[in-house]
Design a protein around this motif. Structure first.
Motif, PDB file in Angstrom:
ATOM      1  N   ALA B  99       1.922  -1.651  -3.191  1.00  0.00           N
ATOM      2  CA  ALA B  99       1.885  -0.693  -2.006  1.00  0.00           C
ATOM      3  C   ALA B  99       1.408  -1.460  -0.913  1.00  0.00           C
ATOM      4  CB  ALA B  99       1.044   0.498  -2.125  1.00  0.00           C
ATOM      5  N   GLY B 100       2.501  -1.927  -0.069  1.00  0.00           N
ATOM      6  CA  GLY B 100       1.874  -2.804   0.898  1.00  0.00           C
ATOM      7  C   GLY B 100       1.868  -1.635   1.961  1.00  0.00           C
ATOM      8  N   ILE B 101       1.025  -2.475   3.207  1.00  0.00           N
ATOM      9  CA  ILE B 101       1.333  -1.354   4.501  1.00  0.00           C
ATOM     10  C   ILE B 101       1.776  -2.867   5.263  1.00  0.00           C
ATOM     11  CG2 ILE B 101      -0.807  -0.123   6.270  1.00  0.00           C
ATOM     12  CD1 ILE B 101      -1.778   1.053   3.619  1.00  0.00           C
ATOM     13  N   SER B 102       2.193  -2.808   6.306  1.00  0.00           N
ATOM     14  CA  SER B 102       2.637  -3.873   7.016  1.00  0.00           C
ATOM     15  C   SER B 102       2.006  -3.707   8.546  1.00  0.00           C
ATOM     16  CB  SER B 102       3.751  -4.710   6.499  1.00  0.00           C
ATOM     17  OG  SER B 102       4.237  -5.218   5.543  1.00  0.00           O
ATOM     18  N   ILE B 103       1.758  -3.982   9.276  1.00  0.00           N
ATOM     19  CA  ILE B 103       1.333  -3.559  10.508  1.00  0.00           C
ATOM     20  C   ILE B 103       2.410  -4.712  10.835  1.00  0.00           C
ATOM     21  CG2 ILE B 103      -0.333  -3.204  12.186  1.00  0.00           C
ATOM     22  CD1 ILE B 103       0.166  -1.178   9.501  1.00  0.00           C
ATOM     23  N   LEU B 104       3.066  -4.483  12.493  1.00  0.00           N
ATOM     24  CA  LEU B 104       3.897  -5.493  13.097  1.00  0.00           C
ATOM     25  C   LEU B 104       3.023  -5.430  14.880  1.00  0.00           C
ATOM     26  CD1 LEU B 104       7.185  -4.586  11.959  1.00  0.00           C
ATOM     27  CD2 LEU B 104       5.880  -6.506  11.255  1.00  0.00           C
ATOM     28  N   ASP B 105       2.400  -4.323  15.259  1.00  0.00           N
ATOM     29  CA  ASP B 105       1.789  -4.333  16.636  1.00  0.00           C
ATOM     30  C   ASP B 105       0.473  -5.183  15.896  1.00  0.00           C
ATOM     31  OD1 ASP B 105       0.752  -2.134  15.452  1.00  0.00           O
ATOM     32  OD2 ASP B 105       2.361  -0.918  17.002  1.00  0.00           O
ATOM     33  N   GLY B 106      -0.187  -4.594  17.381  1.00  0.00           N
ATOM     34  CA  GLY B 106      -1.525  -4.946  16.915  1.00  0.00           C
ATOM     35  C   GLY B 106      -2.650  -3.610  16.421  1.00  0.00           C
ATOM     36  N   ALA B 107      -1.826  -2.930  15.585  1.00  0.00           N
ATOM     37  CA  ALA B 107      -2.851  -1.490  15.389  1.00  0.00           C
ATOM     38  C   ALA B 107      -3.405  -2.384  13.928  1.00  0.00           C
ATOM     39  CB  ALA B 107      -1.638  -0.059  15.247  1.00  0.00           C
ATOM     40  N   ASN B 108      -4.505  -0.747  13.362  1.00  0.00           N
ATOM     41  CA  ASN B 108      -5.147  -1.091  12.510  1.00  0.00           C
ATOM     42  C   ASN B 108      -4.858  -0.355  11.204  1.00  0.00           C
ATOM     43  OD1 ASN B 108      -7.361  -1.833  13.559  1.00  0.00           O
ATOM     44  ND2 ASN B 108      -8.234  -0.016  14.216  1.00  0.00           N
ATOM     45  N   GLY B 109      -4.594  -1.005   9.723  1.00  0.00           N
ATOM     46  CA  GLY B 109      -3.783  -1.045   8.481  1.00  0.00           C
ATOM     47  C   GLY B 109      -3.791   0.572   8.563  1.00  0.00           C
ATOM     48  N   VAL B 110      -5.798   0.871   8.109  1.00  0.00           N
ATOM     49  CA  VAL B 110      -5.911   1.937   7.602  1.00  0.00           C
ATOM     50  C   VAL B 110      -6.964   2.288   8.709  1.00  0.00           C
ATOM     51  CG1 VAL B 110      -7.425   3.490   6.308  1.00  0.00           C
ATOM     52  CG2 VAL B 110      -5.445   1.647   5.816  1.00  0.00           C
ATOM     53  N   LEU B 111      -6.834   3.451   9.597  1.00  0.00           N
ATOM     54  CA  LEU B 111      -8.333   3.420  10.733  1.00  0.00           C
ATOM     55  C   LEU B 111      -8.725   4.723  10.527  1.00  0.00           C
ATOM     56  CD1 LEU B 111      -9.290   3.648  13.389  1.00  0.00           C
ATOM     57  CD2 LEU B 111      -7.382   4.749  14.465  1.00  0.00           C
ATOM     58  N   ILE B 112     -10.329   5.053  10.222  1.00  0.00           N
ATOM     59  CA  ILE B 112     -10.797   6.058   9.729  1.00  0.00           C
ATOM     60  C   ILE B 112     -12.124   6.148  11.499  1.00  0.00           C
ATOM     61  CG2 ILE B 112     -13.289   7.096   8.365  1.00  0.00           C
ATOM     62  CD1 ILE B 112     -11.614   4.790   6.628  1.00  0.00           C
ATOM     63  N   ALA B 113     -11.444   7.424  11.765  1.00  0.00           N
ATOM     64  CA  ALA B 113     -12.513   8.356  12.877  1.00  0.00           C
ATOM     65  C   ALA B 113     -13.611   9.805  12.945  1.00  0.00           C
ATOM     66  CB  ALA B 113     -11.807   7.229  14.214  1.00  0.00           C
ATOM     67  N   THR B 114     -13.262  10.101  11.623  1.00  0.00           N
ATOM     68  CA  THR B 114     -13.830  11.672  11.232  1.00  0.00           C
ATOM     69  C   THR B 114     -14.832  11.501  11.038  1.00  0.00           C
ATOM     70  OG1 THR B 114     -11.565  11.997  11.347  1.00  0.00           O
ATOM     71  CG2 THR B 114     -13.321  13.648  10.701  1.00  0.00           C
ATOM     72  N   PRO B 115     -16.012  11.841  11.621  1.00  0.00           N
ATOM     73  CA  PRO B 115     -17.286  11.901  11.321  1.00  0.00           C
ATOM     74  C   PRO B 115     -17.164  12.780   9.569  1.00  0.00           C
ATOM     75  CG  PRO B 115     -17.231  12.559  13.612  1.00  0.00           C
ATOM     76  CD  PRO B 115     -15.574  12.550  13.095  1.00  0.00           C
ATOM     77  N   GLY B 116     -17.945  12.373   8.538  1.00  0.00           N
ATOM     78  CA  GLY B 116     -18.184  12.910   7.531  1.00  0.00           C
ATOM     79  C   GLY B 116     -17.837  13.042   6.147  1.00  0.00           C
ATOM     80  N   VAL B 117     -16.333  11.931   6.457  1.00  0.00           N
ATOM     81  CA  VAL B 117     -14.675  11.360   5.778  1.00  0.00           C
ATOM     82  C   VAL B 117     -15.982  10.384   4.761  1.00  0.00           C
ATOM     83  CG1 VAL B 117     -13.472  12.350   6.929  1.00  0.00           C
ATOM     84  CG2 VAL B 117     -13.886  10.146   7.635  1.00  0.00           C
ATOM     85  N   ASN B 118     -15.112  10.674   3.497  1.00  0.00           N
ATOM     86  CA  ASN B 118     -15.160  10.049   2.104  1.00  0.00           C
ATOM     87  C   ASN B 118     -13.857   9.247   1.805  1.00  0.00           C
ATOM     88  OD1 ASN B 118     -18.105  10.291   2.007  1.00  0.00           O
ATOM     89  ND2 ASN B 118     -17.963  12.075   1.192  1.00  0.00           N
ATOM     90  N   VAL B 119     -13.665   7.749   2.004  1.00  0.00           N
ATOM     91  CA  VAL B 119     -12.063   7.350   1.849  1.00  0.00           C
ATOM     92  C   VAL B 119     -12.139   6.351   0.940  1.00  0.00           C
ATOM     93  CG1 VAL B 119     -10.558   6.130   2.783  1.00  0.00           C
ATOM     94  CG2 VAL B 119     -12.019   7.876   4.044  1.00  0.00           C
TER      95      VAL B 119
END
Lengths: 342, 339
Positions: B99-119
């Motif tokens: 399962a590829g996540i290719s990012i072509l610009d400067g963005a993050n592959g996976v971003l998590i910024a929500t309090p309380g979450v388990n990922v």
């Protein structure tokens, strides 16, 4: 003037258009399939739904730094890699590369590129070298989860490149399992090197080159002549540094060998070998030093060899004083200095 | 009285029924487990819940259709796109599927910024772009069997009091840190291969007052980075603790393992049973406020020094094998009595 400008504009437009066409179907990730792949799909970019058949075709359609993914199990082609790229068979997918006579499996001879090989099975059917990186300049080679066997010459050959080998099996090759030369800096981890004539040879024979290998958590088994050799040879100022830790080195002619055979050109290079926390059993010689090599042995169990630790004149063979050397026909031969730990 | 009772019960029953119905409606298209496919997926299938027979195409659409603490399963190899995770979820590619996540610009592959979450992220292959995985709020992050490479920034970057587990993961050739744990992040790193990153392979950084940041590394390889593993702090009340065991820190161009403290902060680094070879400096206590303990390590072939105490406290258990370094031991090293 106007006409010239117009022509120039048209030419520029054509060039831009040509570039756009060329790059239209290059992508960060391409796919190959033995079941449904066709190289005719190269025109639409070897996608996941319309994959190509061969690595060599997909590689052309892949961006620099991109990945070629194997979709399903089958036979794939030997390939000469000319740009930074990863060839990846995910776990559960078998990607076999059979190498015919006079060919190498994966060949890399382009300077400055970083290549990753994951999950490939490379089998010699008369072929010379499984993975060959010729005289590199700023090259990086990463080999993860591959199996390389039955090559007529060498399993993995690297000249002057950063090299990482992990979770890999290198077996039953006629000459070296792994040969690291002249400026190669290698890390070998959780790898099985078995039933080769030479196991892992780490060698410098070009002046000023430093070759290093750090081998950890690996099994070096049944390599006829020797399992690991650190060797500086022939020319001045060649440096070889090898460390081996937490590994099993068994059933070989010589387990670990450090030899400084420099001097023919006038001076001596340096060879140092650190062996710690290994098991060395059932070899002809457990650990052996020749000429002016430097060896440090710490925390090893050395048993059931013909000779446990063997130091020839000129070798600086030091022990941390915490090795278990027992049940060899001859436990110790030659001068070995206990320096202790600190 | 009986009538009143009955009426109350009836009302209660209706209310309960309405509540159940409301919950059912809300969850009609959210599911405990959703599916994505590069071969046959389409995000319009989100309307029917990204099922195994009608999967969605991208992680982002499937996540939205997944219950809190549910799973998104990848059905076949392909590209699944970057994702911003806003609730507890697991993204899972089973063995045999890439399962590829290719990012072509400067963005993050996976971003998590929500309090309380388990990922949980399993089996992903993330490359290009900014950080591979960036987490700035939440409870827990688990990364297993992933490959994170060629990112423009760090492989994994976590800031704040978040529990981080990285297991069986390869993090290579990123242009900043391999793994960065900052300001309260508590990391456990096991069987990771961390190679060729432009900055440190693993860094635990304390810049926030009162924060304790830690990295516990075992059975891992840190090779060819700027430095292998580094603890560093710069705030007087910040603490950083790093332990490394049964690991390799080799061929790093500066330090194999190092502790660095400034501004009155405190950094502890404990290294046991590692191989530390072919670095410029093997193990270093760089500054006031650092305490290094070394036990059972093999330290060899350092270009400058094996053990180095510049201005901190350096203690040895007395059982390290230290040889063939330019200088085996530099600065004051105190040998502890084993107990």
């Amino acid at each position: 003037m106007l006409r010239t400008q117009t022509i120039a504009f048209f030419l520029a437009a054509v060039v831009v258009s040509a570039l756009a066409t060329t790059q239209a179907h290059a992508s960060q990730r391409t796919f190959v399939s033995a079941a449904i792949g066709s190289d005719a799909n190269a025109t639409i970019g070897c996608t996941a739904v319309a994959p190509c058949r061969l690595f060599s075709t997909a590689m052309v359609k892949t961006d620099v730094g991109g990945e070629v993914i194997v979709v399903d199990s089958g036979s794939y082609d030997p390939v000469t890699i000319t740009k930074s790229i990863s060839l990846i068979a995910p776990k559960g997918v078998y990607a076999g590369i059979s190498v015919p006579p006079n060919k190498d499996g994966i060949k890399i001879a382009t300077p400055g590129i970083a290549v990753v090989l994951r999950g490939l099975t490379i089998i010699g059917q008369g072929g010379n070298v499984g993975i060959a990186l010729e005289e590199g300049l700023n090259n990086r080679l990463t080999i993860e989860g591959c199996a390389i066997s039955n090559m007529k010459a060498t399993g993995i050959f690297v000249n002057n490149a950063e090299t990482i080998i992990i979770d890999t099996v290198v077996r039953n090759n006629t000459s070296d399992g792994v040969r690291l030369e002249n400026g190669t800096r290698a890390t070998i981890t959780r790898t099985i090197v078995s039933q080769n004539f030479f196991g892992v040879d780490v060698v410098s024979n070009i002046s000023g080159r430093t070759t290093t290998a750090d081998i950890v958590d690996s099994v070096l088994d049944r390599n006829s002549d020797r399992s690991v050799m650190a060797q500086s040879s022939t020319f001045n100022n060649t440096i070889v540094k090898v460390s081996v830790r937490d590994s099993r080195i068994v059933n070989s002619g010589k387990g670990l060998l450090a030899v400084n055979s420099g001097g023919i050109g006038g001076g001596l290079g340096t060879v140092s070998l650190s062996a710690s926390n290994n098991l060395l059993s059932n070899n002809g010689v457990g650990i052996m030093g020749l000429n002016t090599a430097k060896i440090l042995a710490s925390g090893n169990t050395v048993s059931n060899n013909n000779i446990g630790l063997l130091s020839f004149p000129g070798v600086i063979f030091e022990s941390a004083g915490n090795n278990t050397v027992r049940n060899n026909d001859t436990d110790l031969s030659g001068p070995i200095t206990v320096i202790g730990t600190r | 009285l009986e009538i009143t009772m009955l009426r109350t019960r009836t009302i209660a029953f209706f209310l309960a029924a309405a509540l159940v119905s409301a919950i059912t409606t809300t969850q009609a298209h959210a599911a405990q487990r959703t599916f994505v496919s590069a071969a046959i997926g389409n995000d319009t299938n989100a309307a029917t819940g990204c099922t195994v027979t009608a999967p969605c195409r991208l992680f982002q659409a499937a996540m939205a259709a997944t219950d809190v603490s549910g799973e998104v399963i990848v059905l076949d190899s392909g590209e699944y796109g970057g994702v911003v995770i806003t609730h507890s979820v697991a993204l899972i590619a089973p063995a045999g599927v890439l399962a590829g996540i290719s990012i072509l610009d400067g963005a993050n592959g996976v971003l998590i910024a929500t309090p309380g979450v388990n990922v949980v992220l399993r089996g992903l292959s993330i490359n290009g772009g900014g950080n591979g995985i960036r987490m700035v709020a939440g409870n827990k992050l688990t990364v297993k069997n992933c490959v994170i490479s060629n990112m423009g920034a760090s492989g994994i970057s976590v800031t704040g009091p978040i529990i981080v587990s990285v297991i069986d993961t390869i993090i290579r050739d990123n242009r900043s840190f391999g793994i960065s744990l900052q300001d309260g992040a508590l990391g456990t790193i096991t069987r990771a291969i961390i190679s060729g990153n432009t900055s440190a392979g693993v860094v635990a950084q304390g810049q926030l007052a009162g924060s304790t940041t830690s990295a516990d590394i075992a059975d891992s390889i840190m090779d060819g980075n700027l430095s292998g593993a580094v603890g560093t702090a710069s705030n007087a009340t910040a603490k950083v603790n790093v332990t490394i065991r049964n690991s390799s820190a080799v061929r790093n161009s500066n330090f194999g393992l190092a502790a660095e403290a400034s501004g009155g902060s405190s950094v502890r680094l404990t290294a046991s049973n590692n191989i530390v070879s072919n670095n410029q400096v093997g193990i270093s206590a760089l500054s006031v406020g650092t305490t290094v303990v070394a036990a059972g390590n093999t330290v060899s072939d350092s270009l400058v020094a094996g053990f180095q105490n510049v201005a901190g406290v350096f203690r040895s258990a007395g059982d390290n094998a230290l040889r063939n370094n330019a200088t085996d031991s530099s600065g004051k090293v105190t040998v502890l009595t084993s107990r």
